[in-house]
Design a protein around this motif. Structure first.
Motif, PDB file in Angstrom:
ATOM      1  N   GLY A   1       0.821  -1.051  -0.104  1.00 40.16           N
ATOM      2  CA  GLY A   1       0.078   0.087   0.170  1.00 40.16           C
ATOM      3  C   GLY A   1       0.641   1.287   0.124  1.00 40.16           C
ATOM      4  O   GLY A   1       0.180   2.332   0.171  1.00 40.16           O
ATOM      5  N   LEU A   2       2.323   1.190  -0.178  1.00 37.61           N
ATOM      6  CA  LEU A   2       2.963   2.263  -0.329  1.00 37.61           C
ATOM      7  C   LEU A   2       4.021   2.162  -1.609  1.00 37.61           C
ATOM      8  O   LEU A   2       4.103   1.277  -1.924  1.00 37.61           O
ATOM      9  CB  LEU A   2       3.933   2.493   1.038  1.00 37.61           C
ATOM     10  N   GLN A   3       4.055   3.550  -2.116  1.00 35.32           N
ATOM     11  CA  GLN A   3       4.876   3.570  -3.355  1.00 35.32           C
ATOM     12  C   GLN A   3       5.985   4.330  -3.017  1.00 35.32           C
ATOM     13  O   GLN A   3       6.186   5.125  -2.038  1.00 35.32           O
ATOM     14  CB  GLN A   3       4.367   4.434  -4.376  1.00 35.32           C
ATOM     15  N   LYS A   4       7.337   3.566  -3.337  1.00 35.51           N
ATOM     16  CA  LYS A   4       8.476   4.308  -3.328  1.00 35.51           C
ATOM     17  C   LYS A   4       8.996   5.129  -4.501  1.00 35.51           C
ATOM     18  O   LYS A   4       8.745   4.427  -5.721  1.00 35.51           O
ATOM     19  CB  LYS A   4       9.567   2.966  -3.101  1.00 35.51           C
ATOM     20  N   MET A   5       9.420   6.249  -4.281  1.00 34.86           N
ATOM     21  CA  MET A   5      10.104   7.176  -5.257  1.00 34.86           C
ATOM     22  C   MET A   5      11.548   7.595  -4.720  1.00 34.86           C
ATOM     23  O   MET A   5      11.797   7.830  -3.787  1.00 34.86           O
ATOM     24  CB  MET A   5       9.471   8.374  -5.209  1.00 34.86           C
ATOM     25  N   THR A   6      12.405   7.188  -5.438  1.00 34.51           N
ATOM     26  CA  THR A   6      14.001   7.338  -5.560  1.00 34.51           C
ATOM     27  C   THR A   6      14.425   8.889  -6.144  1.00 34.51           C
ATOM     28  O   THR A   6      14.263   8.788  -7.726  1.00 34.51           O
ATOM     29  CB  THR A   6      14.831   6.210  -5.683  1.00 34.51           C
ATOM     30  N   VAL A   7      14.760   9.810  -5.597  1.00 37.56           N
ATOM     31  CA  VAL A   7      15.359  10.983  -6.271  1.00 37.56           C
ATOM     32  C   VAL A   7      16.888  11.035  -6.310  1.00 37.56           C
ATOM     33  O   VAL A   7      17.425  11.077  -5.338  1.00 37.56           O
ATOM     34  CB  VAL A   7      14.670  12.163  -5.630  1.00 37.56           C
ATOM     35  N   PRO A   8      17.369  10.862  -7.429  1.00 36.54           N
ATOM     36  CA  PRO A   8      19.138  10.819  -7.426  1.00 36.54           C
ATOM     37  C   PRO A   8      19.625  12.089  -6.710  1.00 36.54           C
ATOM     38  O   PRO A   8      19.165  13.358  -6.829  1.00 36.54           O
ATOM     39  CB  PRO A   8      19.237  10.748  -8.902  1.00 36.54           C
ATOM     40  N   GLY A   9      20.250  11.549  -5.761  1.00 38.65           N
ATOM     41  CA  GLY A   9      21.017  12.796  -5.101  1.00 38.65           C
ATOM     42  C   GLY A   9      20.231  13.148  -3.724  1.00 38.65           C
ATOM     43  O   GLY A   9      20.512  14.021  -3.099  1.00 38.65           O
ATOM     44  N   ARG A  10      18.871  12.684  -3.718  1.00 43.68           N
ATOM     45  CA  ARG A  10      17.989  13.307  -2.554  1.00 43.68           C
ATOM     46  C   ARG A  10      17.558  12.139  -1.933  1.00 43.68           C
ATOM     47  O   ARG A  10      16.932  12.513  -0.714  1.00 43.68           O
ATOM     48  CB  ARG A  10      16.987  14.050  -3.292  1.00 43.68           C
TER      49      ARG A  10
ATOM     50  N   ALA B   1      12.106   9.458   3.361  1.00 41.31           N
ATOM     51  CA  ALA B   1      12.295   8.312   4.322  1.00 41.31           C
ATOM     52  C   ALA B   1      12.485   8.967   5.822  1.00 41.31           C
ATOM     53  O   ALA B   1      12.135   8.367   6.760  1.00 41.31           O
ATOM     54  CB  ALA B   1      13.189   7.480   3.962  1.00 41.31           C
ATOM     55  N   ASP B   2      13.196  10.058   6.094  1.00 36.02           N
ATOM     56  CA  ASP B   2      13.412  10.649   7.250  1.00 36.02           C
ATOM     57  C   ASP B   2      12.381  11.409   8.014  1.00 36.02           C
ATOM     58  O   ASP B   2      12.493  11.954   8.891  1.00 36.02           O
ATOM     59  CB  ASP B   2      14.815  11.284   7.429  1.00 36.02           C
ATOM     60  N   SER B   3      11.248  11.533   7.115  1.00 38.65           N
ATOM     61  CA  SER B   3      10.097  12.293   7.483  1.00 38.65           C
ATOM     62  C   SER B   3      10.290  13.671   7.721  1.00 38.65           C
ATOM     63  O   SER B   3       9.405  14.393   8.242  1.00 38.65           O
ATOM     64  CB  SER B   3       9.334  11.723   8.772  1.00 38.65           C
ATOM     65  N   THR B   4      11.220  14.147   7.010  1.00 40.54           N
ATOM     66  CA  THR B   4      11.497  15.904   7.480  1.00 40.54           C
ATOM     67  C   THR B   4      10.873  16.682   6.149  1.00 40.54           C
ATOM     68  O   THR B   4      10.887  18.076   6.391  1.00 40.54           O
ATOM     69  CB  THR B   4      13.222  16.027   7.462  1.00 40.54           C
ATOM     70  N   ARG B   5      10.722  16.051   5.002  1.00 45.24           N
ATOM     71  CA  ARG B   5      10.190  16.796   3.814  1.00 45.24           C
ATOM     72  C   ARG B   5       8.859  16.143   3.389  1.00 45.24           C
ATOM     73  O   ARG B   5       9.015  14.807   3.157  1.00 45.24           O
ATOM     74  CB  ARG B   5      11.302  16.803   2.670  1.00 45.24           C
TER      75      ARG B   5
END
Length: 372
Positions: free
Chosen positions: A299-308, A329-333
């Motif tokens: 029930g979750l989608q993962k998105m990877t942003v290069p360098g972020r 992933a660290d819930s700060t953004r």
């Protein structure tokens, strides 16, 4: 990950989505203790009523994260086992060999191989997901049709299989999540809607989020304009619609603020246990309705942003309405954005959706909101 928000740039990016052709767009972005919210465009084309960032909105398949969290709560309680066959719990709905082969986990991550019921419930969408060969007639015909979930599940289960149980890539299917709702009811003794409301929505303190019982959106909201790839011209409002055709698979009404609050709490281990959250974040490739490959967990989608780094969340659409919510992933953004036009791309001569300026503007907004 946290960087200072630039309100002027964020407002410019939201306005660019509107200028690109989106009637109305609104968003909330969080970075640490900072919160920015903004909007651009109109909630009603005819009257010019503006959209605001606090509006309620149908958020489509973002609902699936709420439903998955509810199931995982029952895993935490020992009432559901992820690798137990669904035929053990619901033998009448998924009988025989398939019921013995398809596990609860496979339903949540769309690797069950069960077909989507939508083209069977909506006859003029019979070519779905080949959008170019469908027509939007059923959208009007079924505006106030009340579907029973068992009826929809039977359509999906009886249709030709979309894959083999446990095989990857999986194939995205609402049939999976309607079965999960029946599973919730069987183990909790209450409807999925009531359980999710009490144990997920209320637990997260979401004041503006509901699973609707009727066809209307209560409170301030935008109209929902469906273009169906240019086949509805001008786009038509479907904000009044009986959502029993998806139920707790995609019927949630929420706000961008509530979505950010929910995903923040979920990823902090406040909705389900840390061990279940880790399980939720184990992904497999899943093919979406549009033919894109999703990195999909429970029930979750993962998105990877290069360098972020990595972001978690979900997106969703209904007739005329769309939303996306992503959290680092660290819930700060965090970013949640809602739009009031769907399927704005037209088809080219080869029957493929053409690029549209809205696509680039939304990507730019997402990049700015998540990465600064």
């Amino acid at each position: 990950m946290t960087t200072t928000l630039d309100p002027a740039k964020l407002q410019t990016a939201v306005a660019a989505v509107h200028r690109a052709g989106m009637p109305g767009v609104f968003a909330e972005v969080r970075a640490g203790d900072q919160i920015w919210c903004g909007a651009a465009g109109v909630a009603d084309i005819a009257t010019g009523r503006p959209v605001t960032a606090s509006m309620r909105h149908r958020v489509g398949s973002i609902t699936k994260t709420f439903t998955a969290a509810a199931v995982l709560q029952q895993v935490d309680n020992g009432q559901i086992e992820l690798d137990t066959p669904i035929g053990h719990y619901l033998p009448r709905l998924v009988p025989g060999e398939r019921g013995a082969a398809i596990t609860v986990r496979m339903l949540i991550n769309h690797t069950s191989g069960l077909a989507e019921y939508l083209p069977h419930a909506y006859p003029s969408l019979a070519a779905f997901p080949d959008m170019a060969k469908t027509t939007p007639k059923s959208l009007d015909d079924n505006r106030f049709t009340r579907f029973h979930p068992i009826e929809l599940i039977e359509m999906g289960v009886s249709a030709p299989a979309a894959g083999t149980p446990g095989g990857t890539p999986g194939v995205y299917s609402n049939t999976n999540y309607l079965l999960l709702c029946e599973l919730l009811e069987s183990v909790t003794g209450t409807s999925a809607e009531k359980y999710i409301t009490r144990n997920v929505i209320e637990r997260a303190g979401l004041q503006e989020t509901v699973l609707p019982a009727g066809s209307h959106i209560d409170g301030p909201h935008s109209l929902h304009y469906e273009a169906w790839f240019g086949m509805i011209d001008p786009p038509r409002d479907y904000s009044v619609y009986d959502m029993s055709w998806v139920g707790p698979a995609a019927s949630l009404i929420s706000t961008v603020a509530d979505l950010n609050q929910f995903f923040g709490l979920l990823l902090a281990g406040e909705i389900i246990s840390r061990s279940s959250l880790a399980t939720m974040q184990r992904t497999v490739p899943v093919i979406s309705f549009e033919g894109k490959t999703l990195d999909y967990g429970l029930g979750l989608q993962k998105m990877t942003v290069p360098g972020r780094g990595t972001y978690w969340g979900h997106d969703g659409s209904v007739w005329g309405g769309g939303a996306m919510s992503m959290t680092s992933a660290d819930s700060t953004r965090q970013m949640s954005v809602a739009v009031n036009l769907q399927r704005w791309n037209r088809f080219d001569s080869s029957q493929k959706p053409q690029p549209h300026p809205i696509d680039d503007a939304l990507r730019a907004l997402t990049q700015l909101a998540l990465c600064g």
